[in-house]
Design a protein around this motif. Structure first.
Motif, PDB file in Angstrom:
ATOM      1  N   LEU A 148      68.873  75.631  14.233  1.00 15.85           N
ATOM      2  CA  LEU A 148      69.056  75.500  12.790  1.00 15.85           C
ATOM      3  C   LEU A 148      68.470  74.184  12.319  1.00 15.85           C
ATOM      4  O   LEU A 148      68.579  73.162  13.001  1.00 15.85           O
ATOM      5  CB  LEU A 148      70.549  75.559  12.451  1.00 15.85           C
ATOM      6  N   PHE A 149      67.842  74.213  11.151  1.00 17.96           N
ATOM      7  CA  PHE A 149      67.205  73.014  10.636  1.00 17.96           C
ATOM      8  C   PHE A 149      67.691  72.685   9.235  1.00 17.96           C
ATOM      9  O   PHE A 149      68.113  73.549   8.474  1.00 17.96           O
ATOM     10  CB  PHE A 149      65.677  73.187  10.633  1.00 17.96           C
ATOM     11  N   ALA A 150      67.609  71.403   8.923  1.00 12.61           N
ATOM     12  CA  ALA A 150      67.839  70.904   7.562  1.00 12.61           C
ATOM     13  C   ALA A 150      69.184  71.390   7.002  1.00 12.61           C
ATOM     14  O   ALA A 150      70.213  71.230   7.645  1.00 12.61           O
ATOM     15  CB  ALA A 150      66.663  71.291   6.683  1.00 12.61           C
ATOM     16  N   SER A 151      69.151  72.002   5.801  1.00 14.96           N
ATOM     17  CA  SER A 151      70.403  72.401   5.157  1.00 14.96           C
ATOM     18  C   SER A 151      71.164  73.439   5.985  1.00 14.96           C
ATOM     19  O   SER A 151      72.399  73.437   5.998  1.00 14.96           O
ATOM     20  CB  SER A 151      70.125  72.953   3.761  1.00 14.96           C
ATOM     21  N   ALA A 152      70.453  74.289   6.713  1.00 15.27           N
ATOM     22  CA  ALA A 152      71.117  75.274   7.573  1.00 15.27           C
ATOM     23  C   ALA A 152      71.887  74.565   8.672  1.00 15.27           C
ATOM     24  O   ALA A 152      73.032  74.917   8.983  1.00 15.27           O
ATOM     25  CB  ALA A 152      70.087  76.237   8.181  1.00 15.27           C
ATOM     26  N   CYS A 203      75.973  72.301  13.263  1.00 13.91           N
ATOM     27  CA  CYS A 203      75.370  72.164  14.590  1.00 13.91           C
ATOM     28  C   CYS A 203      73.884  72.503  14.510  1.00 13.91           C
ATOM     29  O   CYS A 203      73.464  73.235  13.628  1.00 13.91           O
ATOM     30  CB  CYS A 203      76.051  73.077  15.607  1.00 13.91           C
ATOM     31  N   ALA A 204      73.119  71.949  15.439  1.00 13.74           N
ATOM     32  CA  ALA A 204      71.675  72.188  15.449  1.00 13.74           C
ATOM     33  C   ALA A 204      71.300  73.405  16.283  1.00 13.74           C
ATOM     34  O   ALA A 204      70.231  73.971  16.117  1.00 13.74           O
ATOM     35  CB  ALA A 204      70.949  70.954  15.989  1.00 13.74           C
ATOM     36  N   THR A 205      72.172  73.782  17.219  1.00 20.77           N
ATOM     37  CA  THR A 205      71.884  74.957  18.043  1.00 20.77           C
ATOM     38  C   THR A 205      73.142  75.794  18.239  1.00 20.77           C
ATOM     39  O   THR A 205      74.266  75.279  18.200  1.00 20.77           O
ATOM     40  CB  THR A 205      71.342  74.582  19.439  1.00 20.77           C
TER      41      THR A 205
END
Lengths: 156, 84
Positions: B7-11, B17-19
């Motif tokens: 996941l990137f940025a606003s997501a 979390c990033a993953t």
């Protein structure tokens, strides 16, 4: 066409990058154009405290390479090099460097503008701006989209 | 199958979390995977996923919602890019 893309947090030295490019190309390039993008310090409203740039390692570089390839198909270029910073940046910090080398200046100027116009819309980056306590992800501007679209009308 | 969602940025911020490493039944389309992530991630994430300009990449290639997801794939949720 010599093509080089780097995405990294570290700041760049324009002189050093220019010298490295000149080293890499032959003597046929009579024109080298350099564009440097900088985080603006705006005095009309609260200053930008911080600009945070996020990217997708691997995919971001390829999105930029695709833009450079398009420039290479459209103009006869000796070399194109893009250095793009990511991470936390402050006002007046350098963000991006685009170097274009070609035999003559017309191609170099046009290709550099083309690369920047496409970088502004198609490159895979997200920018988060912090300004006077307000934090938000920046949406692409209609102006940038329209500017990129003018290249499709064979402006160059 | 096991799939890694990035996941990137606003997501990323909405999900917290990033993953996400997800165990999912196969076969599954990208569209179904997005619905799954949406359901797990909360209302704010669901809004980002549904927003115009949000795209999906599988193993760093942009795909459509009917693209099949396979075991070991890396699926990235890319909100509308700001550009360089």
């Amino acid at each position: 066409m010599h093509r080089d893309v780097r995405v990294e947090e570290a700041d760049f030295d324009v002189s050093r990058e220019l010298a490295a490019l000149r080293q890499a190309i032959g003597g046929s390039a009579g024109a080298i154009v350099a564009f440097c993008g900088v985080v603006r310090e705006r005095h009309d409203m609260a200053e930008v405290d911080e600009l945070f740039l996020e990217h997708y390692p691997g995919m971001t570089e390829r999105s930029i390479e695709a833009i450079l390839d398009r420039a290479g198909e459209r103009w006869n270029l000796d070399a194109v090099r893009v250095l793009h910073r990511v991470g936390r940046l402050a006002a007046r910090d350098q963000i991006v460097l685009v170097l274009v080398a070609s035999a003559h200046r017309t191609e170099a100027f046009e290709a550099c503008e083309f690369v920047m116009d496409y970088l502004k819309t198609d490159a895979i980056f997200w920018k988060r701006e912090s300004r006077a306590g307000d934090v938000h992800w920046i949406a692409p501007t209609g102006a940038d989209q329209r500017r990129r679209d003018t290249w499709r009308e064979e402006r160059g | 199958m096991t799939v890694r969602v990035r996941l990137f940025a606003s997501a990323r911020e909405c999900a917290g979390c990033a993953t996400m490493d997800l165990a999912l039944p196969a076969p599954m389309s990208v569209g179904a995977l997005i619905r799954e992530v949406s359901a797990r991630g909360g209302a704010e994430l669901a809004k980002v996923l549904a927003a115009p300009g949000t795209r999906v990449a599988v193993n760093q290639e942009l795909v459509e919602v009917d693209h099949p997801v396979r075991d070991g794939d890396e699926v990235a949720i890319l909100p509308r890019v700001t550009g360089g």
